[in-house]
Design a protein around this motif. Structure first.
Motif, PDB file in Angstrom:
ATOM      1  N   UNK A 275      14.194 -18.362  91.675  1.00 45.84           N
ATOM      2  CA  UNK A 275      15.059 -19.508  91.428  1.00 45.84           C
ATOM      3  C   UNK A 275      14.749 -20.681  92.341  1.00 45.84           C
ATOM      4  N   UNK A 276      14.576 -20.392  93.647  1.00 41.91           N
ATOM      5  CA  UNK A 276      14.453 -21.495  94.598  1.00 41.91           C
ATOM      6  C   UNK A 276      13.148 -22.277  94.413  1.00 41.91           C
TER       7      UNK A 276
ATOM      8  N   UNK B  68      21.005 -17.005  82.358  1.00 42.92           N
ATOM      9  CA  UNK B  68      21.778 -15.880  82.900  1.00 42.92           C
ATOM     10  C   UNK B  68      23.222 -15.906  82.426  1.00 42.92           C
TER      11      UNK B  68
ATOM     12  N   UNK C  40      18.177 -12.028  80.661  1.00 44.10           N
ATOM     13  CA  UNK C  40      18.140 -11.331  81.937  1.00 44.10           C
ATOM     14  C   UNK C  40      19.236 -10.258  81.946  1.00 44.10           C
TER      15      UNK C  40
ATOM     16  N   UNK D  23      28.113 -12.649  90.311  1.00 47.85           N
ATOM     17  CA  UNK D  23      28.728 -12.801  91.626  1.00 47.85           C
ATOM     18  C   UNK D  23      30.012 -13.615  91.581  1.00 47.85           C
TER      19      UNK D  23
ATOM     20  N   UNK E 178      19.849 -20.859  85.102  1.00 45.66           N
ATOM     21  CA  UNK E 178      21.277 -20.577  85.214  1.00 45.66           C
ATOM     22  C   UNK E 178      21.892 -20.348  83.835  1.00 45.66           C
TER      23      UNK E 178
ATOM     24  N   UNK F  98      16.217  -4.641  86.532  1.00 44.91           N
ATOM     25  CA  UNK F  98      15.383  -5.677  87.135  1.00 44.91           C
ATOM     26  C   UNK F  98      13.921  -5.234  87.151  1.00 44.91           C
TER      27      UNK F  98
ATOM     28  N   UNK G 144      10.832 -10.797  98.991  1.00 46.16           N
ATOM     29  CA  UNK G 144      12.057 -11.266  98.338  1.00 46.16           C
ATOM     30  C   UNK G 144      12.895 -10.043  98.016  1.00 46.16           C
TER      31      UNK G 144
ATOM     32  N   UNK H 160      16.076  -8.882  96.077  1.00 45.66           N
ATOM     33  CA  UNK H 160      17.111  -9.277  95.128  1.00 45.66           C
ATOM     34  C   UNK H 160      18.334  -8.397  95.351  1.00 45.66           C
TER      35      UNK H 160
ATOM     36  N   UNK I 295      11.046  -8.108  87.098  1.00 47.58           N
ATOM     37  CA  UNK I 295      11.482  -9.017  88.150  1.00 47.58           C
ATOM     38  C   UNK I 295      11.189  -8.463  89.531  1.00 47.58           C
TER      39      UNK I 295
ATOM     40  N   UNK J 280      15.768 -17.134 104.087  1.00 51.12           N
ATOM     41  CA  UNK J 280      16.822 -17.668 103.233  1.00 51.12           C
ATOM     42  C   UNK J 280      17.733 -16.534 102.816  1.00 51.12           C
TER      43      UNK J 280
ATOM     44  N   UNK K 211      14.731 -14.239  90.426  1.00 52.87           N
ATOM     45  CA  UNK K 211      14.188 -14.065  91.770  1.00 52.87           C
ATOM     46  C   UNK K 211      13.523 -15.341  92.266  1.00 52.87           C
TER      47      UNK K 211
ATOM     48  N   UNK L 196      21.292  -9.276  84.250  1.00 53.98           N
ATOM     49  CA  UNK L 196      22.405  -9.375  85.176  1.00 53.98           C
ATOM     50  C   UNK L 196      22.111 -10.379  86.261  1.00 53.98           C
ATOM     51  N   UNK L 197      23.118 -10.655  87.078  1.00 55.61           N
ATOM     52  CA  UNK L 197      22.964 -11.628  88.142  1.00 55.61           C
ATOM     53  C   UNK L 197      23.173 -13.045  87.631  1.00 55.61           C
ATOM     54  N   UNK L 198      23.099 -14.010  88.541  1.00 56.80           N
ATOM     55  CA  UNK L 198      23.348 -15.394  88.158  1.00 56.80           C
ATOM     56  C   UNK L 198      22.069 -16.217  88.078  1.00 56.80           C
ATOM     57  N   UNK L 199      21.042 -15.842  88.838  1.00 60.18           N
ATOM     58  CA  UNK L 199      19.766 -16.563  88.779  1.00 60.18           C
ATOM     59  C   UNK L 199      18.621 -15.576  88.974  1.00 60.18           C
TER      60      UNK L 199
ATOM     61  N   UNK M 279      24.920 -12.608  97.357  1.00 61.97           N
ATOM     62  CA  UNK M 279      24.935 -11.917  96.069  1.00 61.97           C
ATOM     63  C   UNK M 279      23.689 -12.154  95.230  1.00 61.97           C
ATOM     64  N   UNK M 280      22.720 -12.875  95.735  1.00 61.26           N
ATOM     65  CA  UNK M 280      21.541 -13.130  94.922  1.00 61.26           C
ATOM     66  C   UNK M 280      20.257 -12.666  95.586  1.00 61.26           C
ATOM     67  N   UNK M 281      19.931 -13.208  96.734  1.00 63.51           N
ATOM     68  CA  UNK M 281      18.671 -12.764  97.316  1.00 63.51           C
ATOM     69  C   UNK M 281      18.596 -13.034  98.818  1.00 63.51           C
TER      70      UNK M 281
ATOM     71  N   UNK N 194      31.484 -19.594  90.640  1.00 60.96           N
ATOM     72  CA  UNK N 194      30.835 -18.779  89.618  1.00 60.96           C
ATOM     73  C   UNK N 194      31.819 -18.278  88.577  1.00 60.96           C
TER      74      UNK N 194
END
Lengths: 353, 568, 321
Positions: free
Chosen positions: C172-173, C187, C163, C271, C184, B264, B251, B253, B269, B219, C170, C165-168, B223-225, C98
């Protein structure tokens, strides 16, 4: 062409607005400190103390280790005990009195101590340079750059707006469209992109001028628009017609007769746009594209605070950010007060960017 | 070159990528981590700075891309992360003819592509002939695989045997065999259609990216993972013949910069962090509470140095005379305060660099080159001996010109600017008028590369394990021979000698003899000081204590083999 | 009305052309290009770099490049990003959402804080409340966004409440619907607060002065004279008229956040579009810069247009034509 009495009335009104009056004096004080940096700062802005990196603010004592009281305040000399964590320990056996009006570096300084001790009022940076000293010299650069930037862009804006409003027609169209194009691009990107055009090796003085020019290039458009609008109505007045009738040249009419009538607006708008320029310089230097080492500016001093290590272990590095904020608050308060003073009935806002 | 390449972007904006690799010297007590029995399952969460720009390893230029593809694709050989020796990988063995021109590689028979097709000699031949040697594909590998302008002939002998015919003996060949091998059955039609350069971009569905590595793309959310999942058919097995890898997934990040990486990790995280020197102060006090361990893995391959322009006619003649004067450069080498750089700029985590190959290179590193200790007196003495003199405190040359020059460095890199600041202050104490000018990286490169209008530059390069790969820098006609690039013929006797050493080194197949050649080269560089070295940072890592299989290596940080990492 | 909108849209064309010419010229005037960075890699031959340069069309004169780009735009082809090697339009689409979430959230916060603060400052003019509120608004106007963002991150690191930084996150899924939503929002809090805080001040001041002005209008006096209860006068008669002029700001706000949010997005590693453009400018990613500035300009102009139309709806005195 404000008359003297008018000027006095305005000053009086401003004085009644305590906040604005106070803000003005803070600005004056900051400017004064920056101007007299050579005298007030205890060291040279580039003096490195390699064994005193990230030194915390030096404690000032009156009572020594044996409990004796000294009328003259003194400091201890600190030595580095842990280079990784930058821990310092004082040698309490020897005291270093603080003297006033000392000779150092071949000039008179407000205060100082004997070698090898250092008096860091606000701590030191990575190279062991005195933060207080750099703050004063940095203020010199940050304040002058924004004031000059405002000045240049307002001369540009007044001229462009004056010409556009006065002549109208094609010139007006071209100038205003140009202004709109510049205003349509978000400022920060334009600032960065423009900075990237001129990276040829520039001396520090040239970089300084360049920043002023870039900010003026971006800044004139907004003012020109408003001035144009004002000129459109002013040029219909009798005294303009009269000036034209006696054969004054166009530029003379614009500069001598029309523009002075926009003075009160211009002064207010200038004061209120200083903050934008301070932020502009700070943002550029924060992103390492503005004033460069070893010269200090508030923005490039703050860029050292981007690291968490500095944030947590040497928080005094954040002080320039506080100074930026204070300066901007003061200019906003002063501009606000000036607006009230020029037109006590108006309460509406000029948009602050 | 497969294996875990842990790479950080020293400065995102500058585009200078520094591969951190480490030798293990200090902190001996920490090397052996008593591990419990490996266990299947779990995922390792790490960070990567900036987005992968594609999943195509052949055209990849950025570490953010190779950091991902490194798990998915493999080469014929790989470097032992502990010893830096070359060991078998997709090729299980090889042999070469006496004249060193014919090499035969025998491939493993148990390797499968992730879509089920077997891995064969066709894939190897395809990868070299149609990808790396394809002139329409901008493959970096081609430059390294080209021997004096000629290509290597790659032929299939049988399904599991490949023959390489070289134009002349080439010692670094085995090292170069680490380049990723790609699947022919997937990519040949794409190459034929001329679309390879935009193939396997970041919007490719993950299952279409077919590799042989221990992990496969699962996946990617921009900008995320990036999530990589275990390759269930991976060929490698552990000592008990259990199929590797142990982890279910990795994973990654995506973070914009190293501050975010730190945050992080602090927030729990991520499981692992490649630390900056300055992060040590933040993390060390939290070690017990945060349940992690900090590893100092010794010097990296990263170098920072000062060079002077020796290109005639590009700068004023009297300055050119200083810069081409060996004594002048040696004097300046004595004015490099490495201790302050280590303590203040690197927060104590760096090593003085003296030889052109850093100690990380192990085999080829020369520890006995001339060292320049920090001494302004010595520097002054050398300058006076060389005919310079002082007039009211300002240094002048024989002809009465005041010594005055500008040192450039790239503004985006704080460490370089700070190092430059220390050097500038010292040179000023020697009576020189030095102007330090941090400029944008792009401009700096343009000046170094094409216009040559510069005087001094502080810049860095990432060194390597294989000295031949630095030929571009050291060979007098090299593009990156920065002090005087692209020379028609060597300007000085010592540059001619270095050229000769590199020529001989490339074709010398006896590794001990070869080593001697490169040790000699490092001696000459230290003696002539065309490149004045400063310090090389230490590689520091923080790893959560529940990650098993961590070992300090010379080259791969603390993860020698990603497939052997497991969660406790 | 339709006529007016059409005319405004028509006026956009020269402006857009001007912006693209300006940004193209600036990008081209800068020395070096995207590929310059590769020149210092010892393992990349100059021939390889030339090959890439040809493939991206960077070896042609600037006007040819510009013309090709412009023709592309007309066919909704924004070109390829050099760094990401995907169509620019895909990148922008991905990020613009975003940025919009951030902008709208920030606008919501600043409006929710500013309206009551402005009204009460006006009602209690020159009291201590007014002075404090006024000082607060000066502070929010004055603190640079990157400084405030740094402080925000600092708080997040120290307290662990947010958190960093970032939008979601690790994981998240693997979260369920509500978990995803919560993640969400979690963040979103800090960056939205920072941006909202910065936007509050000028709104408070506008609201306050508008309110004072409307309070002096004859109809407000009349309403009072009729004996209507004070709260009805305030909220039914004065408030709507005081808010009207502010509506014009809504459109501006979305557009100006695009610029103002860039540094905040960088510090918070959000992002968004701002960060994308900033990185693109720094790495000379020509078509990405062009495409995103083009989009940014369209957003700005549309914002202004929406403001004008909104104003016309709110205030019957204004006629568009």
């Amino acid at each position: 062409m404000a008359q003297k009495s008018n000027f006095r009335i305005i000053i009086n009104r401003l004085r009644q607005n305590k906040r604005a009056w106070f803000a003005m004096w803070i600005i004056v004080a900051l400017a004064f400190f920056a101007l007299l940096a050579d005298f007030i700062s205890p060291y040279h802005y580039d003096e490195q103390n390699r064994t005193k990196s990230y030194h915390p603010p030096t404690a000032i004592h009156f009572v020594d280790a044996e409990g004796r009281f000294h009328l003259r305040p003194f400091v201890y000399n600190y030595s580095l005990v842990d280079p990784v964590f930058k821990r310092y320990e004082p040698d309490t056996k020897k005291i270093y009195p603080i003297y006033f009006f000392v000779k150092g570096d071949g000039r008179l300084r407000l205060f100082g101590t004997d070698e090898p001790s250092r008096l860091f009022l606000l701590g030191s940076d990575l190279h062991g340079r005195d933060l207080f000293t750099r703050l004063l010299y940095g203020g010199r650069i940050s304040l002058s750059i924004s004031l000059l930037g405002v000045f240049v862009s307002f001369i540009l804006g007044l001229l462009m707006g004056g010409i556009a409003g006065y002549f109208g027609g094609k010139i007006d169209n071209i100038l205003m469209r140009l202004g709109e194009v510049i205003m349509a691009v978000p400022g920060i990107y334009l600032l960065l992109a423009l900075r990237a055009i001129f990276p040829v090796t520039l001396s520090s003085a040239q970089v300084y001028l360049l920043i002023i020019l870039i900010m003026s290039f971006i800044g004139w458009a907004g003012l020109a628009r408003v001035i144009r609008g004002m000129v459109l109505s002013i040029k219909e007045y009798d005294f303009v017609t009269a000036a034209k009738a006696i054969g004054s040249g166009h530029m003379r009419v614009i500069v001598r007769h029309i523009l002075p009538n926009t003075l009160s607006y211009t002064i207010i708008a200038m004061t209120l746009s200083v903050p934008g320029y301070i932020i502009g310089e700070a943002a550029l230097s924060f992103l390492s594209l503005g004033i460069q080492e070893p010269y200090p500016s508030w923005g490039n001093m703050l860029s050292a605070a981007q690291s968490i290590r500095v944030l947590t272990n040497a928080p005094w590095i954040l002080i320039p950010g506080i100074f930026i904020s204070i300066t901007i608050i003061c200019f906003n308060l002063l501009g606000d007060g000036l607006r009230d003073a020029f037109d006590p009935k108006a309460t509406g806002g000029v948009e602050i960017k | 070159m497969r294996g875990f390449k842990w790479v950080i972007t020293l400065l995102l904006l500058s585009g200078v990528l520094i591969g951190i690799s480490c030798t293990q010297k200090k902190d001996e007590k920490k090397t052996v981590v008593q591990d419990s029995e490996p266990k299947y399952g779990g995922s390792l969460v790490i960070d990567v700075i900036s987005d992968p720009k594609s999943f195509n390893p052949v055209i990849a230029k950025e570490t953010s891309t190779t950091a991902v593809t490194g798990y998915i694709f493999e080469g014929l050989t790989q470097m032992n992360p502990f010893t830096t020796e070359i060991e078998p990988h997709l090729a299980k063995s090889w042999e070469f003819s006496k004249d060193g021109k014919t090499w035969i590689f025998y491939l493993r028979d148990d390797v499968k592509w992730s879509d089920g097709k077997p891995f064969t000699a066709d894939d190897v031949v395809f990868t070299f002939n149609q990808l790396y040697y394809n002139k329409t594909i901008p493959a970096d590998a081609r430059d390294i695989l080209t021997i004096e302008g000629k290509e290597i002939k790659v032929e299939k002998v049988d399904n599991l045997t490949v023959r390489f015919i070289l134009p002349k003996p080439f010692a670094p060949l085995l090292f170069s065999m680490g380049f990723d091998i790609l699947p022919m059955h997937v990519l040949e039609p794409v190459v034929k259609a001329g679309k390879f350069n935009s193939h396997w971009g970041v919007n490719t569905p993950p299952e279409q990216i077919v590799g042989t590595g221990p992990f496969l793309l699962s996946e990617y959310v921009p900008s995320q993972r990036v999530i990589l999942k275990k390759n269930p058919d991976y060929w490698k097995k552990d000592k008990k013949i259990n199929r590797l890898p142990y982890l279910d997934s990795i994973v990654m990040l995506i973070v914009p910069d190293q501050n975010s990486s730190l945050l992080k990790f602090q927030a729990g995280e991520t499981d692992m962090l490649s630390m900056r020197r300055e992060d040590y102060v933040v993390l060390k006090p939290q070690e017990a509470k945060g349940n992690f361990t900090i590893y100092n893995a010794g010097p990296t391959l990263s170098t920072t140095f000062l060079i002077f322009n020796q290109n005639p006619k590009k700068i004023q003649e009297h300055k050119w005379k200083w810069f081409t004067n060996q004594r002048f450069r040696q004097a300046i080498a004595h004015a490099i305060d490495k201790e302050t750089m280590i303590n203040n700029v690197m927060f104590g985590f760096a090593f003085s660099q003296d030889a052109a190959m850093t100690p990380t290179a192990k085999f080829f590193h020369n520890p006995n080159v001339r060292k320049y200790e920090y001494s302004l007196e010595k520097a002054k003495k050398i300058l006076l001996e060389a005919g310079f003199n002082y007039k009211s405190g300002i240094l002048h040359d024989k002809d009465g010109n005041p010594v005055e020059f500008t040192i450039l460095t790239n503004a985006e890199n704080n460490e370089r600017v700070n190092i430059g600041n220390i050097i500038r202050a010292d040179l000023q104490k020697l009576g020189m008028k030095v102007n330090l000018q941090p400029i944008q990286f792009n401009t700096l490169v343009t000046r170094l590369d094409s216009t040559s209008d510069w005087e001094g530059v502080i810049i860095g390069l990432t060194g390597g394990i294989e000295p031949h790969n630095g030929k571009n820098v050291w060979y007098s006609s090299g593009q990156l021979h920065m002090w005087y690039p692209k020379q028609q013929k060597p300007a000085t006797a010592w540059e001619a000698e270095i050229d000769k050493l590199f020529d001989e080194g490339a074709s010398e197949l006896d590794s001990e003899k070869r080593k001697k050649l490169y040790l000699k080269w490092q001696e000459i560089v230290a003696e002539q000081a065309p490149v004045i070295y400063t310090v090389t940072p230490a590689a520091l890592y923080s790893v959560r204590n529940n990650v098993g299989g961590i070992k300090q290596t010379s080259l791969a940080g603390v993860i020698p083999y990603i497939e052997e990492i497991y969660k406790k | 009305m339709t006529n007016y909108i059409l005319r405004r849209l028509f006026h956009m064309i020269p402006l857009l052309l001007g912006v693209t010419v300006l940004s193209f010229a600036i990008m081209k005037l800068a020395p070096g290009d995207f590929l310059t960075q590769m020149a210092l890699n010892p393992q990349i031959a100059p021939e390889t770099i030339e090959l890439i340069r040809r493939q991206f069309g960077l070896d042609q004169p600037w006007y040819v490049q510009y013309w090709k780009w412009l023709i592309g735009i007309l066919q909704f082809d924004f070109g390829y990003s050099f760094t990401y090697r995907v169509p620019v339009s895909a990148l922008i689409l991905e990020r613009v959402g975003n940025t919009l979430i951030l902008s709208i959230g920030a606008a919501f916060i600043s409006w929710a804080a500013a309206l009551p603060l402005g009204v009460y400052s006006a009602l209690y003019q020159n009291t201590r409340f007014d002075r404090i509120a006024s000082f607060f608004s000066f502070t929010t106007i004055s603190v640079p966004s990157f400084f405030l963002s740094l402080l925000g991150i600092f708080i997040a690191a120290k307290t662990g409440w947010f958190p960093t930084g970032g939008a979601v996150s690790a994981n998240y899924s693997s979260l369920d619907m509500f978990g995803k939503l919560f993640d969400r929002l979690h963040h979103l809090i800090l960056p939205v607060l920072v941006l909202g805080f910065i936007g509050t001040g000028s709104l408070v001041r506008q609201m306050r002065s508008n309110f004072l002005e409307v309070m002096r209008q004859p109809y407000a006096t009349t309403a009072r004279a009729k004996g209507l209860p004070e709260h009805i006068v305030i909220w039914k008669h004065i408030f709507p008229n005081a808010v009207n002029p502010l509506i014009t700001l809504l459109g501006f706000e979305i557009a100006s956040l695009l610029s103002g949010a860039a540094l905040t997005e960088i510090v918070f590693s959000w992002p968004g579009l701002g960060r994308l453009i900033l990185e693109a400018v720094m790495s000379y990613d020509l078509y990405l810069v062009m495409g995103s500035l083009f989009m940014g300009t369209i957003l700005l102009i549309m914002g202004n247009l929406i403001s004008d139309i909104l104003l016309a709806f709110m205030d019957p005195r204004i006629k568009l034509g």
